[in-house]
Design a protein around this motif. Structure first.
Motif, mmCIF file in Angstrom:
data_model
loop_
_atom_site.group_PDB
_atom_site.id
_atom_site.type_symbol
_atom_site.label_atom_id
_atom_site.label_comp_id
_atom_site.label_asym_id
_atom_site.label_seq_id
_atom_site.Cartn_x
_atom_site.Cartn_y
_atom_site.Cartn_z
ATOM 1 N N ASP A 9 -59.425 -22.286 40.708
ATOM 2 C CA ASP A 9 -59.424 -22.421 42.170
ATOM 3 C C ASP A 9 -60.693 -21.809 42.774
ATOM 4 O O ASP A 9 -61.314 -22.386 43.670
ATOM 5 N N GLY A 10 -61.070 -20.638 42.265
ATOM 6 C CA GLY A 10 -62.243 -19.942 42.810
ATOM 7 C C GLY A 10 -63.516 -20.754 42.595
ATOM 8 O O GLY A 10 -64.353 -20.871 43.497
ATOM 9 N N GLN A 11 -63.658 -21.339 41.397
ATOM 10 C CA GLN A 11 -64.858 -22.145 41.126
ATOM 11 C C GLN A 11 -64.883 -23.394 42.019
ATOM 12 O O GLN A 11 -65.938 -23.794 42.504
ATOM 13 N N MET A 12 -63.718 -24.004 42.211
ATOM 14 C CA MET A 12 -63.659 -25.198 43.067
ATOM 15 C C MET A 12 -64.052 -24.865 44.500
ATOM 16 O O MET A 12 -64.796 -25.597 45.145
ATOM 17 N N ARG A 13 -63.550 -23.740 44.998
ATOM 18 C CA ARG A 13 -63.865 -23.356 46.382
ATOM 19 C C ARG A 13 -65.359 -23.100 46.531
ATOM 20 O O ARG A 13 -65.974 -23.492 47.528
ATOM 21 N N GLU A 14 -65.931 -22.437 45.526
ATOM 22 C CA GLU A 14 -67.374 -22.170 45.597
ATOM 23 C C GLU A 14 -68.161 -23.479 45.521
ATOM 24 O O GLU A 14 -69.148 -23.670 46.230
ATOM 25 N N PHE A 15 -67.696 -24.381 44.674
ATOM 26 C CA PHE A 15 -68.402 -25.662 44.549
ATOM 27 C C PHE A 15 -68.344 -26.430 45.868
ATOM 28 O O PHE A 15 -69.334 -27.025 46.311
ATOM 29 N N ILE A 16 -67.189 -26.420 46.509
ATOM 30 C CA ILE A 16 -67.034 -27.139 47.779
ATOM 31 C C ILE A 16 -67.977 -26.563 48.844
ATOM 32 O O ILE A 16 -68.616 -27.306 49.584
ATOM 33 N N ALA A 17 -68.082 -25.227 48.910
ATOM 34 C CA ALA A 17 -68.907 -24.597 49.954
ATOM 35 C C ALA A 17 -70.396 -24.645 49.625
ATOM 36 O O ALA A 17 -71.219 -24.951 50.486
ATOM 37 N N ASN A 18 -70.736 -24.344 48.370
ATOM 38 C CA ASN A 18 -72.148 -24.192 48.013
ATOM 39 C C ASN A 18 -72.775 -25.472 47.483
ATOM 40 O O ASN A 18 -73.984 -25.643 47.512
ATOM 41 N N GLY A 19 -71.942 -26.369 46.939
ATOM 42 C CA GLY A 19 -72.457 -27.649 46.459
ATOM 43 C C GLY A 19 -72.954 -27.628 45.031
ATOM 44 O O GLY A 19 -73.509 -28.621 44.569
ATOM 45 N N TYR A 20 -72.779 -26.501 44.304
ATOM 46 C CA TYR A 20 -73.229 -26.496 42.909
ATOM 47 C C TYR A 20 -72.512 -25.428 42.106
ATOM 48 O O TYR A 20 -71.964 -24.467 42.672
ATOM 49 N N LEU A 21 -72.535 -25.594 40.794
ATOM 50 C CA LEU A 21 -72.025 -24.609 39.831
ATOM 51 C C LEU A 21 -72.928 -24.667 38.596
ATOM 52 O O LEU A 21 -73.501 -25.716 38.303
ATOM 53 N N VAL A 22 -73.011 -23.567 37.866
ATOM 54 C CA VAL A 22 -73.817 -23.524 36.638
ATOM 55 C C VAL A 22 -72.937 -23.015 35.505
ATOM 56 O O VAL A 22 -72.138 -22.101 35.715
ATOM 57 N N PHE A 23 -73.061 -23.626 34.318
ATOM 58 C CA PHE A 23 -72.289 -23.129 33.175
ATOM 59 C C PHE A 23 -72.979 -23.504 31.867
ATOM 60 O O PHE A 23 -73.966 -24.244 31.870
ATOM 61 N N GLU A 24 -72.456 -22.948 30.766
ATOM 62 C CA GLU A 24 -73.047 -23.207 29.445
ATOM 63 C C GLU A 24 -72.026 -23.936 28.584
ATOM 64 O O GLU A 24 -70.941 -23.404 28.338
ATOM 65 N N PRO A 25 -72.329 -25.139 28.122
ATOM 66 C CA PRO A 25 -71.365 -25.895 27.323
ATOM 67 C C PRO A 25 -71.299 -25.400 25.870
ATOM 68 O O PRO A 25 -72.275 -24.876 25.347
ATOM 69 N N THR A 26 -70.132 -25.589 25.255
ATOM 70 C CA THR A 26 -69.962 -25.288 23.834
ATOM 71 C C THR A 26 -70.308 -26.550 23.051
ATOM 72 O O THR A 26 -69.676 -27.597 23.255
ATOM 73 N N VAL A 27 -71.296 -26.455 22.163
ATOM 74 C CA VAL A 27 -71.746 -27.632 21.405
ATOM 75 C C VAL A 27 -71.978 -27.223 19.953
ATOM 76 O O VAL A 27 -72.103 -26.026 19.660
ATOM 77 N N PRO A 28 -72.057 -28.209 19.023
ATOM 78 C CA PRO A 28 -72.362 -27.851 17.636
ATOM 79 C C PRO A 28 -73.699 -27.104 17.548
ATOM 80 O O PRO A 28 -74.627 -27.384 18.325
ATOM 81 N N GLU A 29 -73.762 -26.186 16.591
ATOM 82 C CA GLU A 29 -74.975 -25.385 16.448
ATOM 83 C C GLU A 29 -76.198 -26.288 16.261
ATOM 84 O O GLU A 29 -76.138 -27.289 15.550
ATOM 85 N N GLY A 30 -77.271 -25.936 16.876
ATOM 86 C CA GLY A 30 -78.515 -26.682 16.690
ATOM 87 C C GLY A 30 -78.688 -27.862 17.646
ATOM 88 O O GLY A 30 -79.744 -28.511 17.651
ATOM 89 N N THR A 31 -77.674 -28.162 18.459
ATOM 90 C CA THR A 31 -77.749 -29.330 19.343
ATOM 91 C C THR A 31 -78.942 -29.240 20.310
ATOM 92 O O THR A 31 -79.728 -30.181 20.438
ATOM 93 N N HIS A 32 -79.074 -28.105 20.983
ATOM 94 C CA HIS A 32 -80.122 -28.005 22.013
ATOM 95 C C HIS A 32 -81.517 -28.073 21.387
ATOM 96 O O HIS A 32 -82.403 -28.751 21.918
ATOM 97 N N GLU A 33 -81.681 -27.410 20.243
ATOM 98 C CA GLU A 33 -82.996 -27.437 19.574
ATOM 99 C C GLU A 33 -83.344 -28.875 19.178
ATOM 100 O O GLU A 33 -84.476 -29.325 19.369
ATOM 101 N N ALA A 34 -82.347 -29.584 18.620
ATOM 102 C CA ALA A 34 -82.603 -30.966 18.179
ATOM 103 C C ALA A 34 -82.933 -31.850 19.376
ATOM 104 O O ALA A 34 -83.842 -32.692 19.319
ATOM 105 N N CYS A 35 -82.212 -31.677 20.465
ATOM 106 C CA CYS A 35 -82.475 -32.495 21.658
ATOM 107 C C CYS A 35 -83.870 -32.202 22.208
ATOM 108 O O CYS A 35 -84.616 -33.109 22.566
ATOM 109 N N TYR A 36 -84.220 -30.919 22.258
ATOM 110 C CA TYR A 36 -85.518 -30.530 22.819
ATOM 111 C C TYR A 36 -86.656 -31.140 21.999
ATOM 112 O O TYR A 36 -87.587 -31.737 22.546
ATOM 113 N N GLU A 37 -86.530 -31.019 20.683
ATOM 114 C CA GLU A 37 -87.596 -31.528 19.813
ATOM 115 C C GLU A 37 -87.759 -33.042 19.972
ATOM 116 O O GLU A 37 -88.860 -33.568 20.111
#
Ligand code: FE2
Length: 535
Positions: A9-37
């Motif tokens: 509820d708290g995140q939704m209320r903040e999203f409604i007022a501020n228009g954004y949220l930031v978070f870190e997704p759980t992904v298989p190890e090495g995903t971000h490095e592989a995507c970046y490369e």
């Protein structure tokens, strides 16, 4: 796939007022490095792949399918959200020369903008129907130029210097994802470092109106969020959005009803009064409901040209006053139409994003008491008045089911602006829509829809795309259109096929599913192939 992690509820209320949220997704190890490369290789050696960036770097699906991203999208857009075919990689190349601080600051100021819809224009919308995901595969400190966001600007019709001065960096570790209201102001940051910065944007759409909270909701009671970054108190608009997202039929259910001294509050609305006090007065008038009818003319004067925050507060105060506001708001739409008729095309119509009249937003907030008047305006002389009326009806979702016959008649018109807006409205209402009329629009054409309007698209492309989106929104009710949707897969405009594919997937019959799979298999991509490796 693991269960989605829904917003609180708290995140939704903040999203409604501020228009954004930031978070870190759980992904298989090495995903971000592989995507970046992979992204660096692509950006260094070929033109930007545009909408095709996901199949070029398919490991990014782990981010989009992560429990955090799916959970956030379900929370904000509902479990049946649609993936928009537009995606884009926004690279900043390694910096070769030092950038002076003053130049970086000025560049950031100039970079501030609200996104255009793509490829052709679409009305900006207060309700959460579109959302944007931005993904950074590399560590993104401020010096690498992460995207900046301007909190609370999602109701804006444009950005001011005051807004630009409030841009905040969305800095974070590799894998950081932000979720934003589509219309919130933002800016590409300015990189100061000699390495690549990659940011990949994805767009998602709501497919159906909220009927119950779709987040981890413990209470449907509205409360002001703990962290408000909007510079102005627009709690009336936030509470209204919350009630809509909760699926409440009364979108003002949370706003406290209270008797007030209407004459004294009207006196507080004047432009000579401090803005914060004017906002309080407008929102208190909302609590008086129909008893504040006397305030309607003054509130209508706040629409159009006043400070953005005041316009938003006045829009939703008029919505709360309800029936007594309908006549004056309809008059405002007629006047705007007469003004627009002085020009070859409505000046406010923009093949990027169109700001509808504030009066149309207010009529949408009024809801059912405005439907009959809006249906009459669909047959007004001015195209701009018609377009605004169609938009307002669509914003009411299934409340506007009585307008379906009048909106369906609009599909016979030659104005692609009206036809496009009516198709969006029918998709949102999604009840009682005659599917054969939608089916015809999947292959509709008109002599006036042939000239290039934006990004090499012609209006016919957007009409057909909107028809396919509406079919996807109808879900299984679009089953009689299977044959037309099969043909739409071959439309020369890729977006038509992409949304027809979504529509077939949602129909879900064995034949529709088979057609969808055949189409996808024929487009299957081998991401290992590049200029040197052919097999
Ligand atoms: Fe942007």
């Amino acid at each position: 796939m693991t269960d989605p992690i829904l917003l609180t509820d708290g995140q939704m209320r903040e999203f409604i007022a501020n228009g954004y949220l930031v978070f870190e997704p759980t992904v298989p190890e090495g995903t971000h490095e592989a995507c970046y490369e992979r992204l660096n290789q692509i950006i260094d050696s070929e033109p930007n792949p545009g909408n095709n960036i996901l199949p070029r770097v398919p490991a990014m699906r782990h981010v989009l399918n992560s429990p955090e991203v799916r959970g956030a999208l379900i929370s904000v857009l509902g479990p049946n959200y649609l993936e928009h075919p537009h995606r884009y990689c926004h690279p900043l190349k390694p910096v070769e020369e030092p950038v002076p601080a003053a130049a970086a600051k000025e560049r950031l100021r100039r970079n501030c903008h609200q996104d255009g819809y793509t490829p052709m224009g679409h009305p900006r919308q207060h309700y959460l129907r579109y959302a944007r995901i931005m993904y950074y595969p590399q560590d993104s400190p401020v010096e690498l130029g992460p995207t900046h966001v301007i909190p609370g600007t999602q109701f804006n019709r444009g950005l001011t210097d005051e807004d630009r001065a409030r841009a905040l960096p969305l800095a974070g570790r590799a894998g950081t994802v932000s979720l934003t209201h589509f219309d919130v102001g933002h800016a590409a940051g300015v990189s100061l470092l000699p390495i690549h910065r990659q940011m990949i944007k994805f767009i998602y759409m709501r497919a159906s109106e909220p009927t119950a909270p779709t987040w981890d909701c413990k209470s449907t009671h509205w409360q002001k969020p703990q962290c408000v970054e909007s510079p102005y108190d627009l709690e009336l608009a936030w509470a209204h959005t919350w009630d809509w997202l909760c699926g409440k039929r009364d979108r003002y259910a949370s706003w406290p009803k209270a008797a007030g001294d209407v004459a004294a509050l009207i006196a507080q609305l004047g432009p000579e009064v401090d803005l914060a006090r004017r906002l309080v007065a407008a929102q208190q008038l909302a609590g008086c409901g129909v008893d504040a009818a006397e305030a309607v003319p003054t509130l209508v004067e706040c629409l159009g040209t006043d400070h953005q925050a005041m316009r938003t507060a006045a829009t939703y105060a008029l919505g709360a006053i309800g029936a007594p506001a309908v006549g004056p708001l309809a008059q405002a739409l007629r006047a705007a139409g007469r003004e627009a008729d002085q020009h070859e095309a409505p000046p406010a119509w923009n093949e990027g994003a169109t700001n509808m009249e504030d009066a149309a937003q207010a009529l949408a907030a009024v809801g059912e008491p405005a439907i009959e008047t809006l249906c009459a305006l669909l047959a007004a002389e001015s195209e701009w008045t018609q377009v605004n009326a169609a938009f307002a009806l669509g914003e009411m979702d299934s409340h506007a089911v009585a307008a379906v016959p009048a909106l369906t008649r609009c599909l016979e018109e030659g104005s692609h602006r009206l036809v496009r807006t009516a198709l969006v409205a029918l998709g949102n209402i999604a009840q009682g829509v005659p599917v054969e009329a939608l089916g015809r629009m999947l292959s509709a054409d008109h002599p006036d829809w042939q000239a290039e309007a934006s990004r090499r698209w012609v209006p016919r492309d957007q009409v057909r795309t909107n028809a396919a989106v509406a079919c996807a929104q109808l879900g299984q009710a679009a089953a009689p259109l299977e044959a037309q949707l099969f043909r739409a897969l071959d439309d020369p405009c890729g977006h038509v096929g992409a949304f027809a594919l979504s529509a077939l997937q949602r129909i879900g019959s064995p034949t529709a599913t088979q057609a969808a799979m055949d189409y996808l298999y024929s487009q299957r991509w081998d991401a290992a192939i590049d200029g040197e490796r052919q097999f």
